[in-house]
Design a protein around this motif. Sequence first.
Motif, short mmCIF file in Angstrom:
data_model
loop_
_atom_site.label_atom_id
_atom_site.label_comp_id
_atom_site.label_asym_id
_atom_site.label_seq_id
_atom_site.Cartn_x
_atom_site.Cartn_y
_atom_site.Cartn_z
N GLU A 42 0.80 -1.00 0.15
CA GLU A 42 0.00 -0.05 0.02
C GLU A 42 0.82 1.19 -0.13
OE1 GLU A 42 -2.66 -0.58 3.20
OE2 GLU A 42 -3.64 -2.01 2.48
N ALA A 43 1.99 1.04 0.56
CA ALA A 43 3.03 2.38 0.76
C ALA A 43 3.30 2.78 -0.63
CB ALA A 43 4.04 1.96 1.67
N MET A 44 3.44 2.04 -1.60
CA MET A 44 4.08 2.19 -3.15
C MET A 44 3.24 2.98 -3.82
SD MET A 44 6.06 -1.39 -4.04
CE MET A 44 4.78 -2.14 -4.10
N VAL A 45 1.97 3.30 -3.41
CA VAL A 45 0.95 4.02 -4.09
C VAL A 45 0.87 5.44 -3.79
CG1 VAL A 45 -0.46 2.16 -4.91
CG2 VAL A 45 -0.94 3.19 -3.03
N ASN A 46 1.56 5.76 -2.70
CA ASN A 46 1.46 7.19 -2.05
C ASN A 46 2.93 7.57 -1.76
OD1 ASN A 46 1.25 9.24 0.14
ND2 ASN A 46 -0.92 8.76 0.01
N THR A 47 3.13 8.82 -2.16
CA THR A 47 4.79 9.22 -1.90
C THR A 47 4.88 9.49 -0.72
OG1 THR A 47 4.78 9.90 -4.19
CG2 THR A 47 6.34 10.89 -2.68
N MET A 48 4.00 10.28 0.01
CA MET A 48 4.21 10.77 1.34
C MET A 48 4.18 9.47 2.38
SD MET A 48 4.23 14.02 1.73
CE MET A 48 3.56 14.50 3.52
N LEU A 49 3.22 8.39 2.02
CA LEU A 49 3.36 7.15 2.78
C LEU A 49 4.72 6.36 2.42
CD1 LEU A 49 1.67 5.69 4.78
CD2 LEU A 49 0.51 4.51 2.89
N ARG A 50 4.98 6.54 1.43
CA ARG A 50 6.26 5.72 1.16
C ARG A 50 7.50 6.28 1.71
NH1 ARG A 50 7.27 6.78 -4.89
NH2 ARG A 50 5.19 6.04 -4.95
N ASP A 51 7.45 7.31 1.95
CA ASP A 51 8.71 8.05 2.62
C ASP A 51 8.61 7.80 4.03
OD1 ASP A 51 9.71 9.28 0.34
OD2 ASP A 51 8.81 11.35 0.58
N LYS A 52 7.40 7.95 4.73
CA LYS A 52 7.11 7.56 6.15
C LYS A 52 7.57 6.14 6.35
CE LYS A 52 3.39 7.71 9.94
NZ LYS A 52 3.90 6.38 10.47
N VAL A 53 7.04 5.19 5.43
CA VAL A 53 7.31 3.80 5.60
C VAL A 53 8.97 3.52 5.54
CG1 VAL A 53 6.97 1.53 4.53
CG2 VAL A 53 4.62 2.99 5.16
N ALA A 54 9.35 4.10 4.45
CA ALA A 54 10.80 3.89 4.53
C ALA A 54 11.71 4.28 5.71
CB ALA A 54 11.44 4.65 3.38
N TYR A 55 11.18 5.43 6.30
CA TYR A 55 11.90 6.06 7.37
C TYR A 55 11.62 4.99 8.64
CZ TYR A 55 12.92 8.53 11.58
OH TYR A 55 13.38 9.02 12.79
N GLU A 56 10.38 4.60 8.60
CA GLU A 56 10.12 3.46 9.54
C GLU A 56 10.83 2.16 9.70
OE1 GLU A 56 6.16 1.53 11.77
OE2 GLU A 56 5.95 2.97 10.47
N VAL A 57 11.03 1.74 8.37
CA VAL A 57 11.88 0.52 7.90
C VAL A 57 13.06 0.59 8.38
CG1 VAL A 57 12.62 -0.97 6.36
CG2 VAL A 57 10.35 -0.48 6.25
N VAL A 58 13.76 1.64 8.32
CA VAL A 58 14.99 1.82 8.53
C VAL A 58 15.12 2.29 10.05
CG1 VAL A 58 17.37 3.47 8.44
CG2 VAL A 58 15.71 2.78 6.43
N ALA A 59 14.48 3.16 10.71
CA ALA A 59 14.63 3.29 12.15
C ALA A 59 14.40 2.26 13.24
CB ALA A 59 13.72 4.70 12.38
N LYS A 60 13.42 1.45 12.65
CA LYS A 60 12.97 0.43 13.74
C LYS A 60 13.77 -0.88 13.38
CE LYS A 60 8.55 2.44 15.19
NZ LYS A 60 7.11 2.30 15.29
N GLY A 61 14.56 -0.95 12.47
CA GLY A 61 15.48 -2.10 12.26
C GLY A 61 14.55 -3.34 11.47
N TYR A 62 13.85 -2.87 10.55
CA TYR A 62 13.12 -4.06 10.06
C TYR A 62 13.74 -5.10 9.23
CZ TYR A 62 8.11 -2.70 11.34
OH TYR A 62 7.01 -2.52 11.99
N VAL A 63 14.90 -4.56 8.52
CA VAL A 63 15.49 -5.27 7.67
C VAL A 63 16.25 -6.57 8.51
CG1 VAL A 63 17.27 -5.65 5.96
CG2 VAL A 63 15.67 -3.52 5.67
N PRO A 64 17.00 -6.35 9.53
CA PRO A 64 17.66 -7.36 10.04
C PRO A 64 16.56 -8.27 10.91
CG PRO A 64 18.70 -5.28 10.88
CD PRO A 64 17.62 -4.89 9.89
N ALA A 65 15.45 -7.64 11.38
CA ALA A 65 14.71 -8.38 12.15
C ALA A 65 13.95 -9.31 11.06
CB ALA A 65 13.48 -7.48 12.61
N LEU A 66 13.59 -8.92 9.99
CA LEU A 66 12.90 -9.94 8.72
C LEU A 66 14.05 -11.00 8.24
CD1 LEU A 66 10.85 -7.12 6.64
CD2 LEU A 66 9.86 -8.93 8.21
N LEU A 67 15.13 -10.44 8.19
CA LEU A 67 16.15 -11.59 7.84
C LEU A 67 16.41 -12.40 8.93
CD1 LEU A 67 18.86 -9.02 6.09
CD2 LEU A 67 17.22 -10.89 4.92
#
Length: 157
Positions: A42-67
């Motif tokens: 859903e975040a990919m269809v809205n630029t503002m939401l995309r930026d917010k989600v991207a920030y949250e992914v990095v700030a909350k460490g989603y990549v290492p947790a998902l891996l």
Amino acid sequence: DVSDAVDSAIAKGDERGGAAQQMSLPPPERGNLEALGRALGEAMVNTMLRDKVAYEVVAKGYVPALLDLFRQCEDLDDTEALHMLYLSFRNLFLLGSNQILELLFDDKYVFDVFGALEYDPDFYKPNDEARTTVHRHRQFLKQTVAFKEVIAINNPV
């Protein structure tokens, strides 16, 4: 700062954002994989939401947790969860955030990221226990590809 701009737009009720801007990603846990994949999509269809989600992914460490979750699911042969993780990682790439892409291509994560991308549900055949229909990205990268440094890039920072 992207986060401040997004939060400011949300607070002002920016018409480009609307109520969807209030969305927050679910924690990166096995029981939330479907909701997480849907939220990233859903975040990919809205630029503002995309930026917010991207920030949250990095700030909350989603990549290492998902891996970490990917490695657990792969050890358990949890195909359904692996398919959902594939969709989440695909959507992380499609968000197009430089910070997320840097994380995904970091030396300590890259092979697991490509491992997650081996589980595309469109190529899965339920009775294929030998996994002959799975793309073997990690195997290809480790055995076939010869990495060469064409130009030395020195980063003084």
